[in-house]
Write an enzyme that holds these catalytic residues in place. Sequence first.
Site, short mmCIF file in Angstrom:
data_model
loop_
_atom_site.label_atom_id
_atom_site.label_comp_id
_atom_site.label_asym_id
_atom_site.label_seq_id
_atom_site.Cartn_x
_atom_site.Cartn_y
_atom_site.Cartn_z
N GLU A 1 -35.81 15.59 -17.10
CA GLU A 1 -35.68 16.00 -18.26
C GLU A 1 -34.23 15.44 -18.01
OE1 GLU A 1 -36.60 19.73 -20.42
OE2 GLU A 1 -36.21 20.33 -18.20
N LYS A 23 -38.09 22.17 -11.27
CA LYS A 23 -37.78 21.33 -11.17
C LYS A 23 -36.57 21.89 -9.69
CE LYS A 23 -34.01 22.46 -14.59
NZ LYS A 23 -34.61 23.14 -15.63
N LYS A 42 -35.71 35.34 -15.76
CA LYS A 42 -37.73 34.53 -15.54
C LYS A 42 -38.91 35.02 -14.79
CE LYS A 42 -37.60 29.93 -14.52
NZ LYS A 42 -36.62 28.43 -14.33
N ASP A 73 -32.15 24.32 -10.05
CA ASP A 73 -33.14 23.54 -10.20
C ASP A 73 -32.77 22.04 -10.48
OD1 ASP A 73 -32.10 24.57 -11.73
OD2 ASP A 73 -33.98 25.23 -13.08
N ARG A 74 -31.35 21.74 -11.21
CA ARG A 74 -30.85 20.70 -11.42
C ARG A 74 -30.27 19.85 -10.23
NH1 ARG A 74 -28.89 21.50 -17.07
NH2 ARG A 74 -30.16 23.10 -18.00
N SER A 111 -31.53 16.67 -18.54
CA SER A 111 -30.61 17.70 -18.26
C SER A 111 -30.73 18.09 -17.78
CB SER A 111 -31.30 19.16 -19.23
OG SER A 111 -32.53 19.30 -18.96
N ARG A 171 -27.50 20.54 -29.70
CA ARG A 171 -27.77 19.31 -28.61
C ARG A 171 -28.38 17.80 -30.04
NH1 ARG A 171 -26.84 21.96 -24.02
NH2 ARG A 171 -28.01 23.45 -23.96
N THR A 223 -38.35 19.92 -24.88
CA THR A 223 -37.65 20.80 -23.89
C THR A 223 -38.61 21.46 -23.06
OG1 THR A 223 -36.26 19.14 -24.32
CG2 THR A 223 -35.74 21.23 -23.72
N ASP A 237 -27.05 22.96 -9.73
CA ASP A 237 -26.43 24.05 -10.58
C ASP A 237 -27.00 25.02 -10.38
OD1 ASP A 237 -29.65 24.34 -11.16
OD2 ASP A 237 -29.51 24.53 -13.06
N ASP A 257 -28.84 27.48 -10.21
CA ASP A 257 -29.61 28.13 -9.44
C ASP A 257 -31.10 26.90 -8.55
OD1 ASP A 257 -30.58 26.81 -11.93
OD2 ASP A 257 -32.54 28.42 -12.39
N SER A 298 -29.25 30.27 -14.89
CA SER A 298 -29.01 28.82 -14.33
C SER A 298 -27.92 28.30 -14.51
CB SER A 298 -30.38 27.90 -15.53
OG SER A 298 -30.19 26.83 -14.98
N HIS A 299 -27.84 27.52 -15.66
CA HIS A 299 -26.84 26.46 -15.59
C HIS A 299 -25.23 27.54 -16.29
CE1 HIS A 299 -28.82 25.86 -19.10
NE2 HIS A 299 -27.91 25.28 -20.05
C1 VG1 Z 1 -31.53 23.33 -21.20
C2 VG1 Z 1 -31.75 22.10 -20.91
C3 VG1 Z 1 -33.56 21.91 -20.82
C4 VG1 Z 1 -33.31 22.74 -19.17
C5 VG1 Z 1 -33.26 24.50 -19.84
C6 VG1 Z 1 -33.63 25.35 -18.57
O1 VG1 Z 1 -32.58 23.84 -22.96
O2 VG1 Z 1 -31.51 21.20 -21.85
O3 VG1 Z 1 -34.34 20.68 -20.39
O4 VG1 Z 1 -35.46 22.49 -19.21
O5 VG1 Z 1 -32.18 24.29 -19.72
O6 VG1 Z 1 -32.17 24.47 -17.57
P1 VG1 Z 1 -32.25 23.81 -23.72
O7 VG1 Z 1 -33.23 24.92 -24.39
O8 VG1 Z 1 -30.83 24.82 -23.68
O9 VG1 Z 1 -31.70 22.38 -24.27
V1 VG1 Z 1 -32.10 25.36 -16.02
O10 VG1 Z 1 -31.31 24.60 -15.19
O11 VG1 Z 1 -31.52 26.37 -16.79
O12 VG1 Z 1 -33.75 26.80 -15.37
CO CO Z 2 -31.47 25.91 -13.34
#
Ligand code: VG1
Ligand code: CO
Length: 574
Positions: free
Chosen positions: A388, A401, A134, A304-305, A390, A524, A369, A300, A302, A121-122
């Site tokens: 969320e 998302k 995943k 989804d953000r 985030s 966080r 979360t 981001d 992938d 993801s990010h």
């Molecule tokens: C983070 C965010 C959470 C989000 C998750 C996956 O998780 O806070 O809201 O669902 O990333 O997003 P964490 O546990 O690091 O706070 V993504 O775009 O990585 O699939």
């Molecule tokens: Co993502």
Amino acid sequence: MITTKVNVVKTTPFNDQKMGTSGLRKKVTVVKQANYAENFIQSVFNSYTPADYENKSLILGGDGRYYNDVAIKTTIRIAAAHKVSKIILAENGLMSTPAVSLLIRAQPKGENFGAFIFTASHNPGGPDNDLGFKFNGPNGAAIPEQMNDRVFEETKKISEYKIADYTGEISFTQPSEFEVEHPDGNKTKMCIVIEPTCKHYIEEMQALFDFDLIKTLFARKDFNFVFDGLHGISGPYAKAIFHGIFGVDEKNLFQCDPLPDFGGGHPDPNLVHAHNLVALMDVFNKNPYACVPDMGCACDGDADRNMILGPRILVTPSDSLAVLTNNYELVKALSRNGKLAGVARSMPTSGAVDRVAKKLGLNVYETPTGWKYFGNLLDAGKITLCGEESFGTGSDHAREKDGLWAILCWLSILAQKNKGNTGKFIGINDILGDHWKTYGRDYYCRYDYEDVPVDKAEVVKGNLAKNFDMFKGLKEGNEACVFEYHDPVDNSVSKNQGWIYKFPDGSRIVFRVSGTSSANATFRIYFEKHVEPNGDLWADTNKIIKDGDNLPDLAIKISDLNNVAGRTGPTVIT
Ligand code: VG1
Ligand code: CO
């Protein structure tokens, strides 16, 4: 036709294959260890029964990061050994997380086992950075927490895996066929079909949104739009939709070619990592002479953000959820089935959406979360829209998302607001201003303390619980608790989902430990302060959260984070 034989390979468990907030994320150097990926993928199969995957299809997609190709080939070979009959492989291994979710949901009932999505993801990518796995089930959602636990149990006791012995080339652009000989001498067939990266997703978006309406927005000379793909997988979708369909000049679509290392950056759309876009939108108001676009957005790695920016302002994701809820009737994708069924937000997301829901008479659910917690609510028809803090927003159309979907929601609202308007453009700032004048503003900010050594993190966690009473003693009506979620659909309980310190006016400090970092601990800290409609609605967030009760100072006092971790401040502020 590729002919191959199944080998049964002896292995020993790794003790760190527990999925976090969203799948398993590890450094590439960790995944490269012999048997590491094989163990994890086999453990997913071991968590199901053969009836779940034999003669079924399996979808494979990802964000194009370094080493995905190797992980995908390994998964294909293990799937062949488990009598999967069809691999639906995203072209070149590239497909966004929401697009995979939609593609799963489009499969004929009972014919699909689910999908592996290869993304962290990010998180940054490249040989020294992260890789992710995943697994989503046949409803399109990441498997729930109890299933994650089951997979983890399997990873701890695994002793062998089954894999096709073929190690030659596998095309990621052309279909292929396998004949697989199993240890009992039986033979099965498996085909690989190639699914274009964008086609299905774009068809779904065309059905969900009124593209002709959105075209009227792009037809305005005074609407300037920019998008930043951060070299993640959103780029191809953005080019096809914003340039191909809406006619946006390609020079306004930045970093839209997916790169295995995201060009060296973090593919994380926030004020820190999307700094070029943030500077162009002049969010920190550094250049009074700048000609700023009317809308800036980013996704981001992938896709989804989503991040939405107006001229000189970030729409916080918490506000975005509230504005979408308030304006759902203007968005076909949200109003297509009539009134919203309900809404949900993750616990640290601000209460802005709660205020709208109250006015509209909607139920609000507060979940831990991670998108997987919305799955049951969506499947049960309890909610239509969820989000969320985030930078995640989505709805019942998928079970992930969806970054581009959220951007299309905002474009729909802008198009509707400006329908027939020949005067001054009604922009994002106007929409936000109107919203706050009605509901007040929930100022919101997040501090991240990254890379805290695990032993130090334990000390901080101890402080957080220990200081509940100290916080409660500060002010009459203060509350403090550890968040626990009771799923209203399957009655499952998720404990220890963060520490909440709440003031009588609803302002909050929330602490969580990230479940997506690939090593060490990330804390966080979420700050939220409500200002009434007649208060200062256009102030600097940093000023507001420090005015009166100084939330950041208090957070440090409660946790002693700076002292314990030897820091002077957070690593990232968004
Ligand atoms: C983070 C965010 C959470 C989000 C998750 C996956 O998780 O806070 O809201 O669902 O990333 O997003 P964490 O546990 O690091 O706070 V993504 O775009 O990585 O699939
Ligand atoms: Co993502």
